[in-house]
Design a protein around this motif. Structure first.
Motif, PDB file in Angstrom:
ATOM      1  N   ASN B 307       0.852  -1.102  -0.135  1.00 27.76           N
ATOM      2  CA  ASN B 307       0.092   0.040  -0.142  1.00 27.76           C
ATOM      3  C   ASN B 307       0.843   1.281  -0.210  1.00 27.76           C
ATOM      4  O   ASN B 307       0.433   2.432  -0.263  1.00 27.76           O
ATOM      5  N   HIS B 308       1.864   1.123   0.569  1.00 25.53           N
ATOM      6  CA  HIS B 308       2.704   2.468   0.593  1.00 25.53           C
ATOM      7  C   HIS B 308       4.123   2.237  -0.409  1.00 25.53           C
ATOM      8  O   HIS B 308       4.333   3.418  -0.774  1.00 25.53           O
ATOM      9  N   ILE B 309       4.135   1.316  -1.287  1.00 26.08           N
ATOM     10  CA  ILE B 309       5.088   1.374  -2.187  1.00 26.08           C
ATOM     11  C   ILE B 309       5.106   2.597  -3.293  1.00 26.08           C
ATOM     12  O   ILE B 309       6.201   2.891  -3.607  1.00 26.08           O
ATOM     13  N   ASP B 310       4.106   2.807  -3.711  1.00 28.84           N
ATOM     14  CA  ASP B 310       4.103   3.917  -4.636  1.00 28.84           C
ATOM     15  C   ASP B 310       4.253   5.415  -4.088  1.00 28.84           C
ATOM     16  O   ASP B 310       4.323   6.290  -4.886  1.00 28.84           O
ATOM     17  N   ASN B 311       4.064   5.452  -2.855  1.00 29.59           N
ATOM     18  CA  ASN B 311       4.385   6.789  -1.935  1.00 29.59           C
ATOM     19  C   ASN B 311       5.773   7.075  -1.545  1.00 29.59           C
ATOM     20  O   ASN B 311       5.846   8.184  -1.132  1.00 29.59           O
ATOM     21  N   ILE B 312       6.579   5.889  -1.526  1.00 28.37           N
ATOM     22  CA  ILE B 312       7.784   6.026  -0.841  1.00 28.37           C
ATOM     23  C   ILE B 312       8.710   7.246  -1.123  1.00 28.37           C
ATOM     24  O   ILE B 312       9.506   7.674  -0.639  1.00 28.37           O
TER      25      ILE B 312
END
Lengths: 132, 368
Positions: B307-312
């Motif tokens: 869920n976070h990988i696109d936002n890192i």
């Protein structure tokens, strides 16, 4: 009084715990580095018999921030939510943050960091005053 | 002017003679599109987004020139509008200015020189307007970022300071050396965090300034220096570090950007380890061949939730509260990569580890 401290800073949790224990008014204190863990804890705890737990929650935290936490908290079964006093404690001096606190009926007060023995004593006294 | 592409001009008029005459007069100076009706005019506008100037006759059946402009400027706001009209149509002129927001009106019968001049003026107006629009978008983006920046910086600078103040206050009531030592240790952590943050702000501005120097890179030396610093700072404790650098040939790039990329990826790999893992490791592979550098940083740490990988790579985004992060590191990595035209890929699974792969093309040595 019982206390739940929610803050992603370990040091701030540690300070809060020490200050809380020093007041002599503390039956139990628990710290959470993640707001979601605190929420799970609250959900799974036995239904509170009386309103005797103070929550101190920080605003800026990764993943689930203080506001997200309060929103989730307000969705809880009122029987559960009834057992808690929610305080937001933050280093924020951002006006939006301060105004936003007023939108949540469950939040009693905004407290500036750092938490001090004086602050905490006042909170406990005001709660005791209201209860009577 | 000669070398530039000709200005594209659309002329709308129901009189075929006017159209032909216009085309004949100006076709050497400009690229002319002529439309006998509104439908054709819209077709040209749709087909040629680079038509910067539109002229229209006022007196036309179905729709007047002003009515056309009123409608057109909603769909195609960018082109500069000019109305051609007989001198007596003063009402039309007033309407044109008020409703059609026209740049100029040209009276009929026209003077060739006037039209030429008007078109050139209109083109200047168009160019400065579009530059302004582009600048505005840039400014808005910078302004938004500044807002976020100020908010987060206030928090991240004040946070550790207030922690230390809180700890000091608490220490006053402590009697034993053990307790005091514990508090001192805590304060040290808070101040280190503050220092890290200030350093990443420095990196952020170094990158924003946009100055880059290109020099010969010795990856082995670069990595050795960096790892040395990590070791001194105690960041590698209990973590097996496996490092290979194979550099074949000279490689030119911006050393500041490379340092930022390597430093952040490695420091994340060391930082986001799983506490209970017995066999913690970080792997660094650098291969330089055929004029490009491939850097791979691999760890078996906490990993990143999908869920976070696109936002890192977003500024101030923090995907975990396991460790102190500033939300700056990977953003700076991305900025640095943009500077050296590099690319990054990430594979990660939660509680298993993360692998970052970076490819950076070497700059051709521009010896003067």
């Amino acid at each position: 009084m019982n206390f739940l401290v929610i803050d992603d800073s370990k040091l701030d949790c540690f300070i809060a715990e020490k200050i809380i224990r020093n007041t002599g008014n503390c039956t139990m204190v628990k710290s959470f580095l993640q707001a979601s863990e605190a929420l799970t804890y609250i959900k799974n705890a036995p239904i509170p018999q009386s309103r005797d737990t103070i929550i101190l929650v920080d605003i800026q935290m990764p993943v689930m921030n203080g506001f997200d936490f309060v929103e989730e908290f307000e969705k809880l079964n009122p029987d559960i939510a009834h057992g808690y006093f929610v305080y937001i404690i933050s280093s924020s001096i951002n006006e939006n943050d301060l105004n936003r606190v007023n939108n949540y009926s469950s939040v009693i007060q905004f407290i500036n960091k750092p938490l001090t023995s004086n602050n905490l004593r006042q909170i406990i006294q005001s709660l005791a005053g209201n209860a009577q | 002017m000669e070398n530039q592409e000709k200005i594209k001009v659309l002329y709308l008029d129901d009189e075929p003679n006017n159209l032909i005459c216009f085309m004949a007069t100006f076709r050497f100076d400009f690229t002319i599109f002529i439309a006998p009706n509104v439908k054709k005019a819209y077709e040209y506008l749709a087909e040629h987004p680079d038509i910067n100037i539109v002229l229209a006759d006022q007196r036309m059946p179905v729709q007047t020139g002003v009515e056309f402009f009123e409608e057109m400027r909603i769909i195609y706001p960018a082109p500069v509008r000019m109305l051609i009209t007989a001198y007596s149509d003063i009402e039309a002129v007033i309407d044109a200015v008020n409703k059609g927001c026209i740049f100029r009106y040209i009276k009929k019968p026209w003077n060739d020189e006037d039209i030429k001049l008007a078109i050139e003026e209109a083109q200047k107006y168009y160019v400065s307007n579009s530059l302004l629009a582009a600048k505005n978008i840039e400014l808005q983006a910078a302004y938004d970022e500044l807002g976020k920046f100020a908010y987060s910086v206030t928090h991240d600078l004040r946070g550790p300071l207030l922690s230390v103040l809180g700890a000091l206050e608490l220490s006053r009531d402590m009697d034993t050396v053990e307790d005091l030592k514990e508090m001192l240790g805590m304060m040290e952590i808070a101040l280190k965090k503050l220092d890290e943050f200030v350093k990443s702000i420095h990196e952020y501005y170094t990158l924003k300034k946009g100055i880059s120097s290109f020099e010969q890179i010795d990856f082995k030396a670069l990595v050795d220096d960096m790892v040395g610093l990590f070791r001194i700072a105690g960041k590698m404790e209990n973590v097996r570090f496996d490092c290979t650098v194979n550099q074949d040939g000279v490689f030119y790039s911006d050393i500041v950007s490379l340092k930022i990329i390597l430093n952040n990826l490695l420091s994340n790999a060391f930082k986001y380890q799983r506490k209970n893992e017995q066999n913690k490791f970080v792997e660094l592979r650098v291969v330089v061949e055929n004029g490009k550098a491939e850097i791979e940083v691999n760890d078996n740490g906490i990993g990143i939730h999908e869920n976070h990988i696109d936002n890192i790579f977003k500024i101030f985004y923090r995907a975990t509260s396991e460790q102190t992060g500033s939300g700056f590191g990977l953003y700076n990595v991305k900025d640095a990569l943009a500077k050296v035209q590099g690319e990054i890929k990430v594979e990660s699974s939660l509680n298993a580890g993360t692998r970052f792969k970076v490819v950076i093309p070497g700059r051709v040595n521009e010896q003067k």
